[in-house]
Design a protein around this motif. Sequence first.
Motif, mmCIF file in Angstrom:
data_model
loop_
_atom_site.group_PDB
_atom_site.id
_atom_site.type_symbol
_atom_site.label_atom_id
_atom_site.label_comp_id
_atom_site.label_asym_id
_atom_site.label_seq_id
_atom_site.Cartn_x
_atom_site.Cartn_y
_atom_site.Cartn_z
ATOM 1 N N GLU A 1 10.159 53.165 -13.518
ATOM 2 C CA GLU A 1 10.287 53.298 -14.923
ATOM 3 C C GLU A 1 10.306 51.789 -15.577
ATOM 4 O O GLU A 1 10.458 51.572 -16.444
ATOM 5 C CB GLU A 1 11.994 53.709 -15.149
ATOM 6 N N ILE A 2 10.312 50.951 -14.488
ATOM 7 C CA ILE A 2 10.268 49.353 -14.766
ATOM 8 C C ILE A 2 9.196 49.088 -15.502
ATOM 9 O O ILE A 2 7.970 49.228 -14.970
ATOM 10 C CB ILE A 2 10.725 48.406 -13.555
ATOM 11 N N ASP A 3 9.315 48.207 -16.639
ATOM 12 C CA ASP A 3 7.841 47.649 -17.178
ATOM 13 C C ASP A 3 7.193 46.739 -16.119
ATOM 14 O O ASP A 3 7.759 45.888 -15.599
ATOM 15 C CB ASP A 3 8.348 46.950 -18.496
ATOM 16 N N PRO A 4 5.994 47.021 -16.282
ATOM 17 C CA PRO A 4 5.161 46.170 -15.182
ATOM 18 C C PRO A 4 5.312 44.602 -15.557
ATOM 19 O O PRO A 4 5.291 43.858 -14.645
ATOM 20 C CB PRO A 4 3.708 46.606 -15.288
ATOM 21 N N ALA A 5 5.220 44.130 -16.895
ATOM 22 C CA ALA A 5 5.646 42.753 -16.968
ATOM 23 C C ALA A 5 6.730 42.347 -16.507
ATOM 24 O O ALA A 5 6.680 41.024 -16.093
ATOM 25 C CB ALA A 5 5.387 42.530 -18.418
ATOM 26 N N ALA B 1 13.360 41.728 7.285
ATOM 27 C CA ALA B 1 14.702 41.629 6.492
ATOM 28 C C ALA B 1 14.322 40.968 5.129
ATOM 29 O O ALA B 1 14.686 41.508 4.064
ATOM 30 C CB ALA B 1 15.712 40.964 7.117
ATOM 31 N N ILE B 2 13.614 39.713 5.234
ATOM 32 C CA ILE B 2 13.247 39.202 3.978
ATOM 33 C C ILE B 2 12.407 39.946 2.980
ATOM 34 O O ILE B 2 12.597 40.074 1.791
ATOM 35 C CB ILE B 2 12.537 37.788 4.379
ATOM 36 N N LYS B 3 11.496 40.632 3.434
ATOM 37 C CA LYS B 3 10.525 41.543 2.649
ATOM 38 C C LYS B 3 11.450 42.461 2.019
ATOM 39 O O LYS B 3 11.282 42.795 0.841
ATOM 40 C CB LYS B 3 9.608 42.381 3.658
ATOM 41 N N GLU B 4 12.299 43.138 2.600
ATOM 42 C CA GLU B 4 13.132 44.183 2.155
ATOM 43 C C GLU B 4 14.222 43.414 1.162
ATOM 44 O O GLU B 4 14.465 44.185 0.219
ATOM 45 C CB GLU B 4 14.233 44.815 3.335
ATOM 46 N N LEU B 5 14.728 42.431 1.517
ATOM 47 C CA LEU B 5 15.612 41.645 0.525
ATOM 48 C C LEU B 5 14.874 41.235 -0.635
ATOM 49 O O LEU B 5 15.373 41.664 -1.820
ATOM 50 C CB LEU B 5 16.420 40.683 1.100
ATOM 51 N N MET B 6 13.639 40.790 -0.540
ATOM 52 C CA MET B 6 12.978 40.463 -1.775
ATOM 53 C C MET B 6 12.761 41.530 -2.750
ATOM 54 O O MET B 6 12.548 41.637 -3.939
ATOM 55 C CB MET B 6 11.672 39.611 -1.386
ATOM 56 N N ARG B 7 12.224 42.702 -1.947
ATOM 57 C CA ARG B 7 12.025 43.911 -2.730
ATOM 58 C C ARG B 7 13.410 44.511 -3.643
ATOM 59 O O ARG B 7 13.055 44.734 -4.759
ATOM 60 C CB ARG B 7 11.472 45.167 -1.933
ATOM 61 N N ILE B 8 14.379 44.747 -2.872
ATOM 62 C CA ILE B 8 15.634 44.766 -3.581
ATOM 63 C C ILE B 8 15.949 43.778 -4.765
ATOM 64 O O ILE B 8 16.264 44.453 -6.046
ATOM 65 C CB ILE B 8 16.884 45.086 -2.585
ATOM 66 N N CYS B 9 15.706 42.677 -4.359
ATOM 67 C CA CYS B 9 16.082 41.579 -5.346
ATOM 68 C C CYS B 9 15.021 41.832 -6.709
ATOM 69 O O CYS B 9 15.539 41.688 -7.945
ATOM 70 C CB CYS B 9 16.269 40.206 -4.813
ATOM 71 N N THR B 10 13.918 41.999 -6.443
ATOM 72 C CA THR B 10 12.845 42.092 -7.412
ATOM 73 C C THR B 10 13.253 43.238 -8.338
ATOM 74 O O THR B 10 13.193 43.004 -9.561
ATOM 75 C CB THR B 10 11.438 42.209 -6.965
ATOM 76 N N GLU B 11 13.503 44.319 -7.878
ATOM 77 C CA GLU B 11 13.894 45.489 -8.435
ATOM 78 C C GLU B 11 15.002 45.354 -9.437
ATOM 79 O O GLU B 11 15.070 45.773 -10.533
ATOM 80 C CB GLU B 11 13.923 46.839 -7.488
ATOM 81 N N ARG B 12 16.228 44.802 -8.812
ATOM 82 C CA ARG B 12 17.305 44.619 -9.306
ATOM 83 C C ARG B 12 17.141 43.831 -10.859
ATOM 84 O O ARG B 12 17.706 43.836 -11.555
ATOM 85 C CB ARG B 12 18.356 44.290 -8.542
ATOM 86 N N ARG B 13 16.324 42.664 -10.506
ATOM 87 C CA ARG B 13 16.332 41.532 -11.399
ATOM 88 C C ARG B 13 15.396 42.201 -12.567
ATOM 89 O O ARG B 13 15.633 42.151 -13.789
ATOM 90 C CB ARG B 13 15.519 40.249 -11.007
ATOM 91 N N ALA B 14 14.336 43.102 -12.218
ATOM 92 C CA ALA B 14 13.692 43.783 -13.310
ATOM 93 C C ALA B 14 14.328 44.826 -14.115
ATOM 94 O O ALA B 14 14.361 44.829 -15.519
ATOM 95 C CB ALA B 14 12.321 44.220 -12.626
ATOM 96 N N THR B 15 15.212 45.392 -13.461
ATOM 97 C CA THR B 15 16.265 46.567 -13.934
ATOM 98 C C THR B 15 17.124 45.779 -14.979
ATOM 99 O O THR B 15 17.338 46.228 -16.267
ATOM 100 C CB THR B 15 16.783 47.345 -12.923
ATOM 101 N N ARG B 16 17.680 44.867 -14.694
ATOM 102 C CA ARG B 16 18.749 44.231 -15.509
ATOM 103 C C ARG B 16 17.975 43.490 -16.654
ATOM 104 O O ARG B 16 18.593 43.216 -17.629
ATOM 105 C CB ARG B 16 19.495 42.957 -14.641
ATOM 106 N N ALA B 17 16.981 42.982 -16.569
ATOM 107 C CA ALA B 17 16.069 42.192 -17.672
ATOM 108 C C ALA B 17 15.611 43.393 -18.699
ATOM 109 O O ALA B 17 15.302 43.015 -19.882
ATOM 110 C CB ALA B 17 14.817 41.575 -17.185
ATOM 111 N N ALA B 18 15.376 44.816 -18.298
ATOM 112 C CA ALA B 18 15.127 45.669 -19.325
ATOM 113 C C ALA B 18 15.918 46.110 -20.152
ATOM 114 O O ALA B 18 17.172 45.814 -20.151
ATOM 115 C CB ALA B 18 14.660 46.957 -18.407
#
Length: 111
Positions: free
Chosen positions: A68-72, A94-111
């Motif tokens: 559901e997250i906007d690609p931009a 561990a870093i790969k997973e942390l970056m995935r989670i942080c990216t999703e959360r940041r994009a979700t909060r910006a939406a």
Amino acid sequence: MVHIDNLTPGMVLSRNVCDRSGRMLLPAGAELTDKHFSIFRMWGVLEVEVAGDAIIDDDEATPPLSQEIDPALLAHARAEMERLFIYNDPEHPAIKELMRICTERRATRAA
């Protein structure tokens, strides 16, 4: 290799599961339960090898970011996380997973 978010109880390990220091957590042939998933997370195990039809393609090994997250917004969040994690190894599990989670959360909060 199957990401721990894609595991289901009853799957059988095809290879021993070890932590980062090499200590065996669960032997090959063990049938997985919900308790094992908690143990894997606690010890930093993000992927395991399972036997049979449960094998998932490498592209599907990590859970996808929310559809559901906007690609931009997602691209902006990913760039921001790459900047914040610049001194880390992006291929470390561990870093790969942390970056995935942080990216999703940041994009979700910006939406």
